[in-house]
Design a protein around this motif. Structure first.
Motif, PDB file in Angstrom:
ATOM      1  N   GLN A   1       3.800   1.332  -0.303  1.00 56.65           N
ATOM      2  CA  GLN A   1       3.210   0.795  -1.611  1.00 56.65           C
ATOM      3  C   GLN A   1       2.863   1.670  -2.719  1.00 56.65           C
ATOM      4  OE1 GLN A   1      -0.043  -0.835   0.946  1.00 56.65           O
ATOM      5  NE2 GLN A   1       0.795  -2.539   0.908  1.00 56.65           N
ATOM      6  N   ASN A   2       2.708   3.008  -2.226  1.00 60.92           N
ATOM      7  CA  ASN A   2       2.170   4.010  -3.524  1.00 60.92           C
ATOM      8  C   ASN A   2       3.662   4.174  -4.137  1.00 60.92           C
ATOM      9  OD1 ASN A   2       0.510   5.586  -4.428  1.00 60.92           O
ATOM     10  ND2 ASN A   2       1.390   7.374  -3.488  1.00 60.92           N
TER      11      ASN A   2
ATOM     12  N   ARG B   1       9.293  -0.225 -18.139  1.00 60.04           N
ATOM     13  CA  ARG B   1       9.401  -1.419 -17.319  1.00 60.04           C
ATOM     14  C   ARG B   1       8.775  -2.658 -18.079  1.00 60.04           C
ATOM     15  NH1 ARG B   1      12.079  -1.891 -12.218  1.00 60.04           N
ATOM     16  NH2 ARG B   1      12.510   0.575 -11.631  1.00 60.04           N
TER      17      ARG B   1
ATOM     18  N   ARG C   1      -4.839   5.054  -6.918  1.00 61.27           N
ATOM     19  CA  ARG C   1      -3.410   5.156  -6.778  1.00 61.27           C
ATOM     20  C   ARG C   1      -2.638   4.713  -7.800  1.00 61.27           C
ATOM     21  NH1 ARG C   1      -2.352   2.523  -1.251  1.00 61.27           N
ATOM     22  NH2 ARG C   1      -2.143   0.423  -1.689  1.00 61.27           N
ATOM     23  N   ALA C   2      -1.664   5.329  -8.408  1.00 64.64           N
ATOM     24  CA  ALA C   2      -0.788   4.776  -9.652  1.00 64.64           C
ATOM     25  C   ALA C   2      -1.551   4.512 -10.868  1.00 64.64           C
ATOM     26  CB  ALA C   2      -0.062   3.335  -9.042  1.00 64.64           C
TER      27      ALA C   2
ATOM     28  N   CYS D   1     -10.632   8.049  12.642  1.00 60.12           N
ATOM     29  CA  CYS D   1     -11.257   6.738  12.552  1.00 60.12           C
ATOM     30  C   CYS D   1     -10.083   5.660  12.762  1.00 60.12           C
ATOM     31  CB  CYS D   1     -11.562   6.233  11.153  1.00 60.12           C
ATOM     32  SG  CYS D   1     -13.254   7.273  10.665  1.00 60.12           S
TER      33      CYS D   1
ATOM     34  N   LEU E   1      -5.900   9.108  -2.034  1.00 61.23           N
ATOM     35  CA  LEU E   1      -5.525   8.058  -2.921  1.00 61.23           C
ATOM     36  C   LEU E   1      -6.313   6.792  -2.558  1.00 61.23           C
ATOM     37  CD1 LEU E   1      -1.847   8.468  -3.382  1.00 61.23           C
ATOM     38  CD2 LEU E   1      -3.439   9.108  -5.238  1.00 61.23           C
TER      39      LEU E   1
ATOM     40  N   ALA F   1      -5.227   0.978   4.623  1.00 66.35           N
ATOM     41  CA  ALA F   1      -6.364   0.633   3.932  1.00 66.35           C
ATOM     42  C   ALA F   1      -7.732   1.681   3.816  1.00 66.35           C
ATOM     43  CB  ALA F   1      -6.933  -0.663   4.550  1.00 66.35           C
TER      44      ALA F   1
ATOM     45  N   ASP G   1      -1.966  -2.762  -7.204  1.00 62.89           N
ATOM     46  CA  ASP G   1      -0.468  -2.278  -7.221  1.00 62.89           C
ATOM     47  C   ASP G   1       0.337  -3.312  -7.288  1.00 62.89           C
ATOM     48  OD1 ASP G   1      -1.530   0.118  -6.059  1.00 62.89           O
ATOM     49  OD2 ASP G   1      -1.749  -0.768  -4.098  1.00 62.89           O
TER      50      ASP G   1
ATOM     51  N   SER H   1       4.019   1.249  -6.520  1.00 62.29           N
ATOM     52  CA  SER H   1       3.144   1.295  -7.544  1.00 62.29           C
ATOM     53  C   SER H   1       3.538   2.237  -8.665  1.00 62.29           C
ATOM     54  CB  SER H   1       1.647   1.174  -7.124  1.00 62.29           C
ATOM     55  OG  SER H   1       1.591   2.375  -6.529  1.00 62.29           O
ATOM     56  N   ARG H   2       4.369   3.103  -8.325  1.00 63.47           N
ATOM     57  CA  ARG H   2       4.863   4.166  -9.029  1.00 63.47           C
ATOM     58  C   ARG H   2       6.155   3.641  -9.866  1.00 63.47           C
ATOM     59  NH1 ARG H   2       4.053   9.373  -5.724  1.00 63.47           N
ATOM     60  NH2 ARG H   2       5.966  10.183  -6.527  1.00 63.47           N
ATOM     61  N   THR H   3       7.095   3.102  -9.073  1.00 61.55           N
ATOM     62  CA  THR H   3       8.378   2.866  -9.432  1.00 61.55           C
ATOM     63  C   THR H   3       8.540   1.552 -10.105  1.00 61.55           C
ATOM     64  OG1 THR H   3       9.279   2.490  -7.217  1.00 61.55           O
ATOM     65  CG2 THR H   3       9.553   4.834  -8.385  1.00 61.55           C
ATOM     66  N   TYR H   4       7.804   0.431  -9.264  1.00 63.18           N
ATOM     67  CA  TYR H   4       7.830  -0.818  -9.245  1.00 63.18           C
ATOM     68  C   TYR H   4       8.957  -1.558  -8.703  1.00 63.18           C
ATOM     69  CZ  TYR H   4       4.666   0.499 -13.186  1.00 63.18           C
ATOM     70  OH  TYR H   4       3.592   1.322 -13.749  1.00 63.18           O
ATOM     71  N   ALA H   5       9.605  -0.730  -7.852  1.00 61.09           N
ATOM     72  CA  ALA H   5      10.658  -1.366  -7.052  1.00 61.09           C
ATOM     73  C   ALA H   5      10.410  -1.875  -5.900  1.00 61.09           C
ATOM     74  CB  ALA H   5      11.999  -0.053  -6.958  1.00 61.09           C
ATOM     75  N   SER H   6       9.674  -2.883  -5.961  1.00 56.66           N
ATOM     76  CA  SER H   6       8.998  -3.394  -4.774  1.00 56.66           C
ATOM     77  C   SER H   6      10.051  -3.906  -3.570  1.00 56.66           C
ATOM     78  CB  SER H   6       8.228  -4.686  -4.801  1.00 56.66           C
ATOM     79  OG  SER H   6       8.667  -5.621  -5.897  1.00 56.66           O
TER      80      SER H   6
ATOM     81  N   TYR I   1     -12.428  -1.181   9.131  1.00 61.85           N
ATOM     82  CA  TYR I   1     -13.184  -0.739   7.843  1.00 61.85           C
ATOM     83  C   TYR I   1     -14.685  -0.430   8.610  1.00 61.85           C
ATOM     84  CZ  TYR I   1     -10.469  -2.866   4.056  1.00 61.85           C
ATOM     85  OH  TYR I   1      -9.664  -2.904   2.966  1.00 61.85           O
TER      86      TYR I   1
ATOM     87  N   THR J   1      -6.893   5.289   3.121  1.00 59.17           N
ATOM     88  CA  THR J   1      -6.450   6.184   2.665  1.00 59.17           C
ATOM     89  C   THR J   1      -5.277   6.872   3.426  1.00 59.17           C
ATOM     90  OG1 THR J   1      -7.744   7.965   3.301  1.00 59.17           O
ATOM     91  CG2 THR J   1      -8.665   6.603   1.382  1.00 59.17           C
TER      92      THR J   1
ATOM     93  N   TYR K   1     -14.606   3.035   9.662  1.00 63.96           N
ATOM     94  CA  TYR K   1     -14.410   4.158   8.545  1.00 63.96           C
ATOM     95  C   TYR K   1     -15.683   4.090   7.638  1.00 63.96           C
ATOM     96  CZ  TYR K   1     -12.266   6.717   4.654  1.00 63.96           C
ATOM     97  OH  TYR K   1     -11.640   7.672   3.881  1.00 63.96           O
ATOM     98  N   TYR K   2     -15.863   2.864   6.852  1.00 63.52           N
ATOM     99  CA  TYR K   2     -16.881   2.612   5.970  1.00 63.52           C
ATOM    100  C   TYR K   2     -18.363   2.519   6.571  1.00 63.52           C
ATOM    101  CZ  TYR K   2     -13.279   2.451   2.346  1.00 63.52           C
ATOM    102  OH  TYR K   2     -12.259   2.946   1.565  1.00 63.52           O
TER     103      TYR K   2
ATOM    104  N   PRO L   1       4.549  -5.656 -10.786  1.00 66.24           N
ATOM    105  CA  PRO L   1       5.725  -6.268 -10.029  1.00 66.24           C
ATOM    106  C   PRO L   1       5.613  -7.912 -10.191  1.00 66.24           C
ATOM    107  CG  PRO L   1       4.719  -4.617  -8.439  1.00 66.24           C
ATOM    108  CD  PRO L   1       3.935  -4.667  -9.634  1.00 66.24           C
TER     109      PRO L   1
ATOM    110  N   ARG M   1     -16.903  12.140   1.972  1.00 67.84           N
ATOM    111  CA  ARG M   1     -15.384  12.295   2.607  1.00 67.84           C
ATOM    112  C   ARG M   1     -14.445  12.926   1.265  1.00 67.84           C
ATOM    113  NH1 ARG M   1     -15.662   7.112   5.323  1.00 67.84           N
ATOM    114  NH2 ARG M   1     -15.705   7.511   7.549  1.00 67.84           N
TER     115      ARG M   1
END
Lengths: 230, 275
Positions: free
Chosen positions: A183-184, B118, B156-157, A97, B175, A172, B91, A187-192, A70, A174, A73-74, B95, B190
């Motif tokens: 994780q992405n 869902r 994202r999402a 970074c 994202l 963390a 995120d 968050s699209r499919t919820y199949a964790s 962090y 990007t 980067y930040y 879930p 950025r």
């Protein structure tokens, strides 16, 4: 466990895994050389050198990797003189970074391993070298360096594996490494469950390969200690 | 023996301190041990993100605040339920809902076809358009070809990520886990633009000192509905028809009796309910 879903997105996961491996391999490579310089400096006769190396190790081993990422980067994007300098061309990119943070982090930990290994070299070996009239450089090249490499291996293989796992933190900022990709997708499919399990297996396999390489290396470097297999 | 005794005292003292600080846990323990019956008034656990001002955010004193928090409390009052509001990263919201960590999500979550597969949604309780934001005076042409190769940040999402992918496929999409982190990178240079909910950008960024050199650019988007959704609703697990019904009734009720307007006027000078 939804195999079909994981299979459908498997190319994405492999892409992520590639970025992870790339970052870890590059940072370990550069970090190794830095660590040797730093580890030797920490044992130097010169106060200033020793002090510098030890404070570097203290700072990077004493703070969490995530915070270091962090900060680089930040933090860099908020300091105007960095933004106006040539450094910004590098620090504006998340990839660099992350690479810098990982490299500095692993170098600090590895330097400690190097320092410990050098101190554990049997004094007799060094004294023997000296009594042959070896110069300091020759002594380093023929005795200190090979012994250090040999003594470092068990601890260093740990460090490599830990770096692989710690690299999950680069998500963390990007970067789409293996963990961030999963994780992405989650968050699209919820199949964790499916995706976390899938990447756990990928990490596991990679770890297995790494420890296999070190086992081979160990066999080779310690072959003089094995009984004759005649 | 002395050591064992000392250890026991420490454990008991620690447990005592823990339950003193968390009385809820203590009553749960009593319920678990059978000393106390579960309270008849039901507790609804509502989750929010806590990083999406002015809808839900954590203020300087660490308190959870925002339009949706006030709205949740008003809805609970109407439903005569006790509510517990918790925070969860964006995120993990759906879930964790499915894993029964809580019962309802009120976190600026738009009602989309994808999510409806869902979870169930209540009727919408707010609807605000999406917009691009960039540095003041920048002259980006907001079109598929105009944004080709430009770096566009997005959480994202979200519906905004889907919108970018479908309508601006040539843009380089970056994202972020939270909207705040995307603002940091917009300031840092950025990313060139950010696409997000217009109200969240306005209150969370443009009105702050950090955002004074930035402005909206291009039109307000509410279409296409199949990507941008039909407004924001409260998400629940499928099959919780009772809960869903009481939420929908409560939303209607607070719209009708002016509670919604009172809360609305605390945060906005227009009606965020939308058409």
């Amino acid at each position: 466990m939804d195999f079909q879903l994981v299979w459908q997105y498997f190319p994405d996961l492999l892409n992520g895994a590639w970025l992870t491996i790339e970052l870890v391999a590059l940072s370990l490579f550069v970090g190794f050389f830095l660590a040797f310089i730093c580890g030797l400096a920490a044992l130097s006769r010169y106060h200033l050198l020793r002090y510098l190396a030890q404070s570097y190790m203290f700072i990077f081993r004493g703070s969490p990797l995530l915070i270091q990422i962090y900060l680089i980067y930040y933090g860099s994007s908020q300091i105007s003189w960095i933004k106006d300098s040539f450094l910004w061309a590098i620090l504006s990119q998340a990839y660099w970074c992350a690479l810098i943070a990982l490299t500095l982090n692993t170098a600090a930990y590895t330097a400690e391993i190097v320092r410990g290994a050098i101190r554990n070299i049997p004094q007799g070996a060094i004294e023997a070298g000296k009594s042959f009239g070896m110069s300091r450089w020759l002594l380093f090249r023929r005795i200190t360096l090979p012994q250090t490499l040999r003594l470092m291996i068990p601890a260093y293989s740990n460090e490599v594996i830990q770096m692989l796992h710690a690299s999950a933190l680069v998500g963390a900022i990007t970067l789409m490494d293996l963990t961030a990709t999963a994780q992405n997708l989650i968050s699209r499919t919820y199949a964790s469950y499916s995706f976390y399990l899938a990447i756990a297996v990928i990490y596991l396999v990679t770890t297995y390969v790494i420890s296999g390489i070190f086992r081979l290396l160990e066999r080779r470097l310690y072959r003089h200690l094995r009984l004759n297999e005649a | 023996m002395k050591k064992v005794l000392f250890f026991l005292v420490v454990v008991i003292a620690a447990a005592g301190a823990y339950f003193y600080i968390n009385p809820n846990e203590f009553s749960r323990l009593k319920q678990w041990a059978g000393f106390e019956k579960a309270s008849p008034t039901k507790t609804i656990r509502i989750a929010t993100e806590g990083a999406y001002p002015p809808f839900n955010y954590i203020d300087a004193t660490g308190q959870l605040k925002g339009f949706e928090i006030d709205l949740a409390q008003a809805l609970c009052q109407k439903m005569q339920a006790t509510c517990e509001i918790v925070t969860q990263d964006w995120d993990g919201l759906i879930p964790a809902l499915l894993a029964k960590k809580f019962d309802v999500i009120m976190a600026g979550m738009s009602i989309t076809q994808e999510r409806l597969q869902r979870v169930d949604f209540s009727d919408k309780y707010l609807n605000t358009p999406s917009r691009f934001v960039a540095k003041k005076g920048s002259d980006f042409e907001i079109s598929a070809s105009g944004l080709a190769g430009k770096r566009v940040g997005v959480q994202r999402a979200t519906i905004h990520e889907n919108f970018l992918r479908k309508l601006f496929p040539q843009a380089e999409i970056v994202l972020y886990d939270t909207l705040d982190n995307s603002f940091l990178d917009l300031i840092g240079g950025r990313v060139d633009l950010i696409l997000a909910d217009s109200v969240a950008v306005n209150d969370g960024f443009l009105k702050t000192t950090n955002g004074q050199n930035y402005a909206f650019i291009g039109p307000s988007y509410t279409e296409p509905k199949d990507i941008l959704g039909n407004g924001v609703g409260a998400a629940m697990r499928k099959g919780e028809t009772e809960l869903l019904k009481s939420f929908n009734e409560a939303i209607k009720a607070i719209r009708a009796d002016g509670t919604y307007k009172t809360i609305n006027d605390r945060y906005f000078d227009f009606d965020v309910f939308g058409q």
